[in-house]
Design a protein around this motif. Structure first.
Motif, short mmCIF file in Angstrom:
data_model
loop_
_atom_site.label_atom_id
_atom_site.label_comp_id
_atom_site.label_asym_id
_atom_site.label_seq_id
_atom_site.Cartn_x
_atom_site.Cartn_y
_atom_site.Cartn_z
N ALA A 1 0.81 -1.22 0.00
CA ALA A 1 0.00 0.00 0.00
C ALA A 1 0.84 1.26 0.00
O ALA A 1 0.67 2.14 -0.85
CB ALA A 1 -0.94 0.01 1.20
N CYS A 2 1.78 1.38 0.96
CA CYS A 2 2.56 2.62 1.10
C CYS A 2 3.95 2.51 0.52
O CYS A 2 4.67 3.52 0.44
CB CYS A 2 2.63 3.02 2.57
SG CYS A 2 3.53 1.85 3.62
N VAL A 3 4.39 1.31 0.12
CA VAL A 3 5.71 1.05 -0.47
C VAL A 3 6.83 1.45 0.49
O VAL A 3 7.91 1.86 0.05
CB VAL A 3 5.87 1.74 -1.84
CG1 VAL A 3 7.00 1.12 -2.64
CG2 VAL A 3 4.59 1.63 -2.66
N TYR B 1 9.54 5.87 -3.17
CA TYR B 1 8.15 5.44 -2.98
C TYR B 1 7.62 4.68 -4.19
O TYR B 1 6.42 4.53 -4.35
CB TYR B 1 7.27 6.65 -2.69
CG TYR B 1 7.78 7.49 -1.52
CD1 TYR B 1 7.71 7.01 -0.22
CD2 TYR B 1 8.35 8.73 -1.74
CE1 TYR B 1 8.19 7.76 0.84
CE2 TYR B 1 8.83 9.49 -0.68
CZ TYR B 1 8.75 9.00 0.61
OH TYR B 1 9.23 9.75 1.65
N ILE B 2 8.56 4.23 -5.03
CA ILE B 2 8.20 3.44 -6.21
C ILE B 2 8.75 2.03 -6.03
O ILE B 2 9.95 1.85 -5.77
CB ILE B 2 8.76 4.07 -7.50
CG1 ILE B 2 8.23 5.50 -7.68
CG2 ILE B 2 8.40 3.22 -8.72
CD1 ILE B 2 8.82 6.23 -8.87
N GLN C 1 5.43 13.73 -4.83
CA GLN C 1 6.33 12.61 -5.03
C GLN C 1 5.69 11.59 -5.97
O GLN C 1 4.49 11.33 -5.89
CB GLN C 1 6.61 11.92 -3.69
CG GLN C 1 7.45 12.74 -2.73
CD GLN C 1 8.93 12.61 -3.04
OE1 GLN C 1 9.47 13.30 -3.90
NE2 GLN C 1 9.59 11.72 -2.34
N GLU C 2 6.52 10.99 -6.84
CA GLU C 2 6.04 9.88 -7.65
C GLU C 2 5.98 8.62 -6.77
O GLU C 2 6.84 8.42 -5.90
CB GLU C 2 6.97 9.64 -8.84
CG GLU C 2 6.84 10.70 -9.92
CD GLU C 2 7.55 10.28 -11.19
OE1 GLU C 2 8.64 9.68 -11.09
OE2 GLU C 2 7.02 10.55 -12.28
N PHE C 3 4.97 7.78 -7.02
CA PHE C 3 4.79 6.61 -6.16
C PHE C 3 4.04 5.52 -6.90
O PHE C 3 3.37 5.74 -7.90
CB PHE C 3 4.02 7.01 -4.88
CG PHE C 3 2.55 7.29 -5.12
CD1 PHE C 3 1.59 6.32 -4.90
CD2 PHE C 3 2.13 8.53 -5.60
CE1 PHE C 3 0.24 6.56 -5.13
CE2 PHE C 3 0.79 8.79 -5.83
CZ PHE C 3 -0.16 7.80 -5.59
N THR C 4 4.16 4.30 -6.37
CA THR C 4 3.29 3.19 -6.74
C THR C 4 2.55 2.77 -5.47
O THR C 4 2.65 3.42 -4.44
CB THR C 4 4.09 2.01 -7.31
OG1 THR C 4 5.10 1.63 -6.36
CG2 THR C 4 4.75 2.39 -8.63
#
Length: 643
Positions: free
Chosen positions: A403-405, A594-595, A460-463
């Protein structure tokens, strides 16, 4: 009040008795306030509002200007011109159109039952005047100014022209020149004046709506009474009734008078509505406040109450005192939750939906409880089991929460016995739907789909999991989990979310800080405010590293472990409380932290990869070995380079 299905809109419309002025009428396309009209009460419909006469337009009419065929009510899908008055018809407004030929009427002309007269005699000019369309006229004509008020011609408004003298006039200037009567000031006619010709003693804004004058105003020099063109053309009602905010008829007091509004508790200085029976005064914009609403600062519905009573009440939006002897909004389930009437109905706080008489939606749980140790989470096909030994157990760096990586760092977590799916316990409890201060519309929780997104709050970029509101607003679950109040270790006071004004971040200096202190000049941008409180980096230390805020005690010279530069004791950094290891934030948390490794970033031909091997690659940009646990691999001319 029951909603009404009318031909002019796809959703049922709610009758309103308040002054509604956000976007004008979606029927005729005119701007300005609407009183006693209709509005849409469907979530996400951008709150279209309509004049009563526009909303109640018939689906089909016969009109003298086009006697051969019937005309049907349609949404105008392209810019065009009214065949009766020549006024420009904007795309998105409603018009009457003939399905047999290209004949069109605006809603105002459709209600007229006689041809437009040529003005043979007018007070403004000695020659006949004819209506003309500003939009379809030549650029030379469009650049001309009204001969009466010396202000530019306006698209979408009626104008007159004298073809003999080649001069033009606004229709309002012709109608009200040199003076005209008004319902709010019946004792004397009001003179049409340009702003430059206004006496020095006159007010600079309209007595009725408080808008500043632009080019013209209507003025009584006997009483020093001045109003704007919009209020002259569309007078506010002298008497109104609204059982939501008061049980008796209210009367307009069109004069400068200082008062406290009984509905919102704030001061006013002109033109209240007054109840003769009980000394009740109210702003016109507070008439008929919605009874039950949702706001983005609270998980429950809140309701309007005309009086809170004695108490030490603080508004949960503006954090200022709420006077309990005036109207406000409260939560039935949370007795201490109170919001000013004005704060609760702000466009960035309220979702614009009135909920009185509507049943509450059932909350959808994020998981089904199988037994004391097992759940079935909506995001995964298999059952997940709780790890009761989470405290004190740290998993390898490459194992992250779906969920939060973020890493699993001595916290309870759920794991799948059949695959490598892992969720923090707190992440498993994220609600399927929630309200958040970033937007007035509700957010929906969506699972990881392999794409890389950018969080609108921290940038921020994230998955991983994401919350989405409307068509495009996206927050990562870290940002969505915070409220408008942030308790941060870098500052002694609470920080609060601000959506409109930006200041320089007290850490990085960037001017996009969204969390600010009410008591002093301290603020943080989203990226800095939401840095992880603890991280793990096995390359430099076997223990947890904790975020510190420039509070290191340095005697002599110390060096950062990763980049081997000198310590600046006033910077934020990560440190080990057992070993004293210190690391720059930029050496621990990077743009791709965060990816999840293996994801393709938004850059062309790039992929985020894990950087936990013994031999780390050289960075293509700075030509030093990459320190971060996640880096970007770029395929350039068939060769892999790293950033």
């Amino acid at each position: 009040m029951e909603r009404v299905k009318l031909p002019i809109h796809k959703h049922p419309l709610l009758p309103i008795t308040r002054f509604f002025s956000r976007r004008g009428c979606n029927g005729c396309g005119s701007y300005g306030y609407i009183y006693g009209g209709y509005r849409c009460n469907e979530l996400g419909c951008e709150t279209p509002a309509f004049h009563r006469e526009c909303a109640e337009s018939l689906q089909e009419i016969k009109h003298f200007s086009h006697p051969d065929h019937s005309l049907n009510l349609r949404l105008n899908d392209k810019a065009s011109t009214c065949n009766r008055c020549g006024i420009h018809l904007f795309k998105g407004s409603y018009i009457y159109i003939c399905s047999m030929c290209d004949f069109k009427l605006d809603l105002h002309c459709a209600k007229e039952d006689a041809p437009l007269p040529i003005l043979e005699n007018s007070n403004v000019h000695e020659h006949p005047l004819e209506l003309f369309d500003v939009w379809n006229s030549s650029k030379r004509v469009r650049r001309r100014k009204c001969k009466t008020c010396d202000s530019p011609l306006s698209y979408g408004k009626l104008c007159y022209v004298c073809y003999q003298c080649k001069i033009v006039f606004h229709a309002e200037c012709v109608e009200f020149f040199p003076e005209a009567n008004h319902t709010s000031h019946p004792q004397h006619p009001l003179k049409l004046l340009t702003f430059e010709a206004t006496p020095d003693y006159a007010d600079k804004k309209c007595l009725l709506c408080e808008e500043k004058f632009d080019h013209t105003l209507h003025h009584c020099d006997v009483c020093n009474f001045s109003i704007c063109r919009a209020c002259m053309k569309n007078p506010p009602p002298v008497c109104v009734e609204s059982l939501t905010t008061h049980e008796h008829q209210l009367h307009l007091v069109p004069r400068r008078i200082h008062f406290t509004c009984n509905a919102c508790g704030t001061l006013g200085e002109q033109s209240p509505y007054f109840c003769f029976q009980c000394n009740f005064m109210i702003h016109r914009q507070c008439i008929d406040l919605p009874r039950v609403i949702n706001i983005n600062r609270h998980d429950h519905r809140i309701s309007y109450t005309p009086r809170l009573g004695q108490g030490n009440w603080i508004c949960k939006v503006c954090r200022k005192k709420v006077d309990g002897f005036y109207g406000a909004y409260t939560c039935v389930k949370c007795p201490s939750f109170v919001v000013h009437s004005r704060c609760a109905t702000r466009e960035d706080v309220w979702d614009m939906i009135e909920l009185e008489g509507m049943p509450e939606e059932d909350e959808i749980a994020p998981f089904e409880v199988i037994d004391d140790n097992t759940i079935k989470h909506f995001s995964h096909d298999h059952n997940l089991q709780i790890n009761k030994d989470g405290h004190g157990r740290i998993l390898p760096e490459n194992i992250v929460c779906e969920a939060c990586v973020l890493q699993i760092l001595s916290e309870p977590f759920y794991s799948c016995k059949q695959c490598n799916f892992i969720l923090h316990e707190k992440c498993a409890n994220h609600p399927r739907k929630k309200r958040h201060v970033y937007n007035n519309m509700p957010f929906t929780l969506l699972t990881n789909d392999g794409e890389v997104y950018q969080c609108w709050l921290c940038l921020q970029e994230f998955t991983g999991f994401r919350y989405k509101s409307g068509l495009s607003i996206i927050l990562d679950v870290r940002c969505a989990a915070i409220s408008d109040t942030l308790e941060h270790g870098s500052h002694q006071h609470f920080l609060y979310y601000f959506s409109t004004t930006y200041k320089n971040c007290s850490r990085c200096g960037k001017k996009n800080s969204v969390f600010r202190c009410d008591e002093c000049d301290y603020s943080l941008e989203g990226k800095c405010a939401l840095l992880p409180e603890k991280v793990m980096n096995n390359r430099y230390d076997d223990h947890l590293l904790f975020l510190s805020f420039g509070d290191i005690n340095v005697d002599g010279e110390y060096w950062w472990e990763a980049c081997e530069t000198k310590v600046n004791s006033k910077e934020w950094f990560y440190t080990c409380k057992d070993c004293g290891t210190t690391l720059h934030i930029s050496c621990v948390v990077g743009d791709f932290s965060y990816i999840k490794p293996g994801s393709h970033s938004t850059f062309t031909n790039t992929k985020v990869v894990s950087n936990t091997s013994i031999c780390r690659p050289f960075c293509f940009v700075c030509n030093s070995r990459c320190k971060l646990t996640s880096i970007l691999k770029l395929s350039k001319d068939g060769v892999d380079v790293y950033i």
